[in-house]
Design a protein around this motif. Sequence first.
Motif, PDB file in Angstrom:
ATOM      1  N   LEU A  21      36.001  36.416  44.658  1.00 50.95           N
ATOM      2  CA  LEU A  21      35.668  37.635  43.912  1.00 50.95           C
ATOM      3  C   LEU A  21      34.884  37.269  42.639  1.00 50.95           C
ATOM      4  CD1 LEU A  21      36.173  40.734  43.913  1.00 50.95           C
ATOM      5  CD2 LEU A  21      38.195  40.310  42.507  1.00 50.95           C
ATOM      6  N   GLY A  22      35.128  36.087  42.098  1.00 53.76           N
ATOM      7  CA  GLY A  22      34.377  35.600  40.932  1.00 53.76           C
ATOM      8  C   GLY A  22      32.899  35.446  41.271  1.00 53.76           C
ATOM      9  N   ASN A  23      32.601  34.821  42.430  1.00 59.06           N
ATOM     10  CA  ASN A  23      31.200  34.673  42.861  1.00 59.06           C
ATOM     11  C   ASN A  23      30.548  36.046  42.999  1.00 59.06           C
ATOM     12  OD1 ASN A  23      32.366  32.151  45.112  1.00 59.06           O
ATOM     13  ND2 ASN A  23      31.206  31.774  43.271  1.00 59.06           N
ATOM     14  N   TYR A  24      31.324  36.990  43.529  1.00 61.19           N
ATOM     15  CA  TYR A  24      30.766  38.330  43.755  1.00 61.19           C
ATOM     16  C   TYR A  24      30.519  39.057  42.435  1.00 61.19           C
ATOM     17  CZ  TYR A  24      30.257  43.152  45.189  1.00 61.19           C
ATOM     18  OH  TYR A  24      29.779  44.418  45.334  1.00 61.19           O
ATOM     19  N   LEU A  25      31.552  39.149  41.614  1.00 66.48           N
ATOM     20  CA  LEU A  25      31.414  39.939  40.375  1.00 66.48           C
ATOM     21  C   LEU A  25      30.499  39.259  39.355  1.00 66.48           C
ATOM     22  CD1 LEU A  25      35.083  41.244  39.923  1.00 66.48           C
ATOM     23  CD2 LEU A  25      33.117  42.441  40.934  1.00 66.48           C
ATOM     24  N   GLY A  26      30.525  37.925  39.329  1.00 67.02           N
ATOM     25  CA  GLY A  26      29.710  37.202  38.340  1.00 67.02           C
ATOM     26  C   GLY A  26      28.254  37.061  38.768  1.00 67.02           C
ATOM     27  N   ALA A  27      28.004  37.076  40.084  1.00 64.91           N
ATOM     28  CA  ALA A  27      26.633  36.817  40.540  1.00 64.91           C
ATOM     29  C   ALA A  27      26.156  37.840  41.581  1.00 64.91           C
ATOM     30  CB  ALA A  27      26.534  35.388  41.089  1.00 64.91           C
ATOM     31  N   THR A 249      39.019  43.661  33.529  1.00 64.44           N
ATOM     32  CA  THR A 249      37.619  43.398  33.870  1.00 64.44           C
ATOM     33  C   THR A 249      37.401  43.608  35.360  1.00 64.44           C
ATOM     34  OG1 THR A 249      37.466  41.793  32.089  1.00 64.44           O
ATOM     35  CG2 THR A 249      35.795  41.635  33.800  1.00 64.44           C
ATOM     36  N   ILE A 250      38.300  43.063  36.176  1.00 65.83           N
ATOM     37  CA  ILE A 250      38.167  43.204  37.636  1.00 65.83           C
ATOM     38  C   ILE A 250      38.259  44.687  38.004  1.00 65.83           C
ATOM     39  CG2 ILE A 250      39.262  42.676  39.874  1.00 65.83           C
ATOM     40  CD1 ILE A 250      40.186  39.999  38.645  1.00 65.83           C
ATOM     41  N   TYR A 251      39.233  45.372  37.399  1.00 62.16           N
ATOM     42  CA  TYR A 251      39.399  46.798  37.697  1.00 62.16           C
ATOM     43  C   TYR A 251      38.129  47.568  37.323  1.00 62.16           C
ATOM     44  CZ  TYR A 251      40.940  51.594  37.611  1.00 62.16           C
ATOM     45  OH  TYR A 251      41.021  52.945  37.845  1.00 62.16           O
ATOM     46  N   VAL A 282      39.674  46.876  44.274  1.00 63.34           N
ATOM     47  CA  VAL A 282      39.096  45.675  44.900  1.00 63.34           C
ATOM     48  C   VAL A 282      38.940  45.914  46.403  1.00 63.34           C
ATOM     49  CG1 VAL A 282      39.516  43.237  45.478  1.00 63.34           C
ATOM     50  CG2 VAL A 282      39.954  44.056  43.153  1.00 63.34           C
ATOM     51  N   ASN A 283      39.980  46.475  47.017  1.00 60.54           N
ATOM     52  CA  ASN A 283      39.902  46.708  48.470  1.00 60.54           C
ATOM     53  C   ASN A 283      38.803  47.699  48.837  1.00 60.54           C
ATOM     54  OD1 ASN A 283      41.769  44.852  49.386  1.00 60.54           O
ATOM     55  ND2 ASN A 283      43.491  46.198  48.908  1.00 60.54           N
ATOM     56  N   GLN A 284      38.600  48.670  47.972  1.00 61.27           N
ATOM     57  CA  GLN A 284      37.529  49.634  48.256  1.00 61.27           C
ATOM     58  C   GLN A 284      36.151  48.976  48.241  1.00 61.27           C
ATOM     59  OE1 GLN A 284      37.983  53.158  45.837  1.00 61.27           O
ATOM     60  NE2 GLN A 284      39.516  53.911  47.282  1.00 61.27           N
ATOM     61  N   VAL A 285      36.036  47.920  47.430  1.00 62.02           N
ATOM     62  CA  VAL A 285      34.767  47.187  47.396  1.00 62.02           C
ATOM     63  C   VAL A 285      34.683  46.240  48.605  1.00 62.02           C
ATOM     64  CG1 VAL A 285      33.491  45.409  46.117  1.00 62.02           C
ATOM     65  CG2 VAL A 285      34.502  47.336  44.891  1.00 62.02           C
TER      66      VAL A 285
END
Length: 336
Positions: A21-27, A249-251, A282-285
Amino acid sequence: MNSNGKKVVFSGVQPTGKITLGNYLGAIKNWQPLQEEYDCLYCVVDLHSITVAQVPAELRKNTMELAALYIACGISPDKSTLFVQSHVPQHAELQWVLDTITYVGELNRMTQYKDKARKHKDNINMGLMNYPVLMASDILLYMTDLVPVGKDQKQHLELARTIAQRFNNRYSDTFVVPEGLVNKHGAKIMSLQDPSAKMSKSDENENAVIYLTDDSATVARKLKRAVTDSETEVRYDVKNKPAVSNLLTIYSLCSGQSIAAAEKQFVGMGYGALKEATAQAVNQVLQPIQAEQQRILADKGYLENVLKEGAQRAESIAYKTLSKVYRKVGFVPRIR
Ligand code: TYM
């Protein structure tokens, strides 16, 4: 800038293990909107991945899965150039030239190299040290203006800028000096178990990391177990409440709400409510991305064709840049 006057964007992810999820949200999440305005190249950087030992069959599988993931995350092969790094030989060729203007001392100072060398004591290979020069080569080959990455790549990007400037000073103006594009929030998603460490593919504790392939029950379980603090107030305060701030932040990034709105939403509610809402967001994404990735992977011919065309487009640019570089450093042109 490209020949149509559009700014150029380049970025990539390594096909090692499971994408987080870090790779996704950060990049990756930030790549899609850039396609509308810029000339974007998104690369599966397989050459980088073998700096840490890989199982060949798994690397092949991970490479195709990551390419499918890019498309599932909204990267359109009609708008962007999507390709695999090893399909374009100029990346490794330019790296050699850039190696000759990069100092060992500069590479020795790279934090990621020091971290990886500590973790892989039995395999401190030259590639691990040379990793940032290959990354500079990726970026400079395409006259890249903007590089959307997470915070952990800032130091590598700074080195790419130094290398570009050094080459330009030594051999006359050739490369664009690239800028990083780093998110205000989400540029460093932290481990769910230790908010002082970044969420990382290689974390041994599976509960610390949300993978993009996690099913909804797994996401909910990992978030339920996420560490928080001894207070109860849901408040964004990275210094004093790093774990809760990471969840916020994730939310915020997954629900599309601002951090301030999220803080308001959870006034008077405990951490349990934040964790549950975060799992849902997160699951919705993740769910549509997972379904789309599977759909794309089921059509191998389509994916192979996207990568074939992407490599052709990328190579035609890379060839021109490398020829220019070879001429500038004094190599005799090959007569064809
Ligand atoms: P990789 O595969 O390690 O990481 C891919 C991207 O994910 C970001 N990232 C994070 N962002 C926020 N929070 C996290 N916890 C987190 N973990 C990882 C990274 O910053 C990165 O943007 N060296 C690059 C790959 C690369 C590259 C390039 C990138 C090779 N050549 C040229 C841009 C341009 C890397 O870190 O991959």
